[in-house]
Design a protein around this motif. Structure first.
Motif, PDB file in Angstrom:
ATOM      1  N   PRO A   1      62.510  -7.451 -29.236  1.00 29.64           N
ATOM      2  CA  PRO A   1      63.254  -8.610 -28.745  1.00 29.64           C
ATOM      3  C   PRO A   1      62.313  -9.619 -28.100  1.00 29.64           C
ATOM      4  N   GLY A   2      62.740 -10.855 -28.042  1.00 25.52           N
ATOM      5  CA  GLY A   2      61.907 -11.927 -27.523  1.00 25.52           C
ATOM      6  C   GLY A   2      62.145 -12.239 -26.061  1.00 25.52           C
ATOM      7  N   THR A   3      61.739 -13.444 -25.690  1.00 25.13           N
ATOM      8  CA  THR A   3      61.847 -13.917 -24.319  1.00 25.13           C
ATOM      9  C   THR A   3      63.159 -14.664 -24.118  1.00 25.13           C
ATOM     10  N   VAL A   4      63.812 -14.394 -22.994  1.00 21.25           N
ATOM     11  CA  VAL A   4      65.069 -15.049 -22.635  1.00 21.25           C
ATOM     12  C   VAL A   4      64.851 -15.771 -21.316  1.00 21.25           C
ATOM     13  N   LEU A   5      65.237 -17.042 -21.257  1.00 20.57           N
ATOM     14  CA  LEU A   5      65.208 -17.805 -20.015  1.00 20.57           C
ATOM     15  C   LEU A   5      66.603 -17.760 -19.396  1.00 20.57           C
ATOM     16  N   VAL A   6      66.695 -17.226 -18.181  1.00 18.18           N
ATOM     17  CA  VAL A   6      67.952 -17.125 -17.446  1.00 18.18           C
ATOM     18  C   VAL A   6      67.965 -18.228 -16.393  1.00 18.18           C
ATOM     19  N   VAL A   7      68.950 -19.136 -16.469  1.00 24.87           N
ATOM     20  CA  VAL A   7      69.050 -20.264 -15.538  1.00 24.87           C
ATOM     21  C   VAL A   7      70.367 -20.133 -14.779  1.00 24.87           C
TER      22      VAL A   7
ATOM     23  N   LEU B   1      70.687 -10.033 -14.138  1.00 25.35           N
ATOM     24  CA  LEU B   1      70.580 -10.316 -15.579  1.00 25.35           C
ATOM     25  C   LEU B   1      69.169 -10.049 -16.091  1.00 25.35           C
ATOM     26  N   CYS B   2      68.175 -10.527 -15.354  1.00 21.34           N
ATOM     27  CA  CYS B   2      66.785 -10.319 -15.773  1.00 21.34           C
ATOM     28  C   CYS B   2      66.453  -8.835 -15.848  1.00 21.34           C
ATOM     29  N   GLU B   3      66.891  -8.077 -14.854  1.00 23.75           N
ATOM     30  CA  GLU B   3      66.621  -6.641 -14.846  1.00 23.75           C
ATOM     31  C   GLU B   3      67.303  -5.934 -16.020  1.00 23.75           C
ATOM     32  N   LEU B   4      68.565  -6.287 -16.269  1.00 24.02           N
ATOM     33  CA  LEU B   4      69.286  -5.686 -17.389  1.00 24.02           C
ATOM     34  C   LEU B   4      68.644  -6.040 -18.725  1.00 24.02           C
ATOM     35  N   LEU B   5      68.229  -7.296 -18.880  1.00 22.35           N
ATOM     36  CA  LEU B   5      67.596  -7.718 -20.137  1.00 22.35           C
ATOM     37  C   LEU B   5      66.266  -6.993 -20.342  1.00 22.35           C
ATOM     38  N   GLU B   6      65.494  -6.841 -19.272  1.00 21.42           N
ATOM     39  CA  GLU B   6      64.226  -6.118 -19.383  1.00 21.42           C
ATOM     40  C   GLU B   6      64.456  -4.654 -19.735  1.00 21.42           C
ATOM     41  N   ASP B   7      65.526  -4.057 -19.194  1.00 23.54           N
ATOM     42  CA  ASP B   7      65.872  -2.683 -19.559  1.00 23.54           C
ATOM     43  C   ASP B   7      66.205  -2.567 -21.043  1.00 23.54           C
ATOM     44  N   GLU B   8      66.709  -3.652 -21.627  1.00 27.97           N
ATOM     45  CA  GLU B   8      67.047  -3.673 -23.050  1.00 27.97           C
ATOM     46  C   GLU B   8      65.845  -4.049 -23.926  1.00 27.97           C
ATOM     47  N   GLY B   9      64.692  -4.296 -23.308  1.00 26.04           N
ATOM     48  CA  GLY B   9      63.487  -4.593 -24.069  1.00 26.04           C
ATOM     49  C   GLY B   9      63.127  -6.063 -24.169  1.00 26.04           C
ATOM     50  N   TYR B  10      63.930  -6.942 -23.605  1.00 30.25           N
ATOM     51  CA  TYR B  10      63.629  -8.373 -23.627  1.00 30.25           C
ATOM     52  C   TYR B  10      62.627  -8.708 -22.526  1.00 30.25           C
ATOM     53  N   ARG B  11      61.903  -9.777 -22.708  1.00 30.83           N
ATOM     54  CA  ARG B  11      61.095 -10.346 -21.632  1.00 30.83           C
ATOM     55  C   ARG B  11      61.969 -11.425 -21.011  1.00 30.83           C
ATOM     56  N   ALA B  12      62.245 -11.320 -19.715  1.00 28.11           N
ATOM     57  CA  ALA B  12      63.133 -12.263 -19.053  1.00 28.11           C
ATOM     58  C   ALA B  12      62.349 -13.109 -18.062  1.00 28.11           C
ATOM     59  N   ILE B  13      62.585 -14.413 -18.122  1.00 26.64           N
ATOM     60  CA  ILE B  13      62.045 -15.333 -17.128  1.00 26.64           C
ATOM     61  C   ILE B  13      63.235 -16.062 -16.530  1.00 26.64           C
ATOM     62  N   SER B  14      63.076 -16.588 -15.319  1.00 28.17           N
ATOM     63  CA  SER B  14      64.248 -17.158 -14.671  1.00 28.17           C
ATOM     64  C   SER B  14      63.944 -18.484 -13.993  1.00 28.17           C
TER      65      SER B  14
END
Length: 164
Positions: free
Chosen positions: A49-55, A65-78
């Protein structure tokens, strides 16, 4: 160990196959047991999975959200607001999708989206709106998806899988 259908490119055979396999990840070397009984060590380009920007201005929601996305394998930035998100986008790599709250101080989601669409480089990034306002005011934002708060993780992941 995970059991998954994944797409890989064998470095030596220049083939791309979809196989069912058990995977033990070690950097880019994978020990793969192809369920037909063959054992190989492959150097692969795994589909990750890719990078997700959470705003979102709510730090608790943003961090969760960032923690959950990282647990799913995404790289999360906020980012805490639209202005901060635009600053992040202008200096870094583009995410595969943006999760965007609408009602935020400094720069709200509507203004962020307007400015994002004005920049040809940023306009290509799909936006998934996350809002407590329901469908109110979302028709003018041209979002790929609108998800209501409180968020259901399975709906967020379904939306992200289409773009990442």
């Amino acid at each position: 160990m995970t059991l998954a259908f994944q797409r890989y490119t064998a470095a030596d055979a220049k083939l791309t196959r979809s196989v069912r396999r058990k995977v033990d990840c070690r950097a880019t070397r994978l020990q793969a047991k192809i369920l037909r009984g063959t054992h190989r060590t492959l150097i692969v380009s795994p589909t990750l999975p890719g990078t997700v920007l959470v705003v979102d201005d709510d730090a608790d929601i943003r961090d969760a959200l960032c923690e959950l996305l990282e647990d799913e394998g995404y790289r999360a930035i906020s980012a805490a607001n639209g202005q901060e998100a635009l600053a992040n986008l202008s200096t870094g790599e583009l995410p595969c999708v943006i999760l965007l709250d609408l009602m935020m101080p400094v720069m709200d989601g509507w203004e962020f989206r307007r400015r994002q669409q004005e920049d040809p480089r940023l306009a290509q990034v799909p936006v998934v709106v996350i809002t407590a306002a329901g469908k109110y005011g979302t028709s003018s934002i041209d979002a790929a998806h609108v998800l209501p708060k409180p968020l259901r993780l399975e709906l967020v992941l379904e939306a992200l899988q289409q773009y990442c």
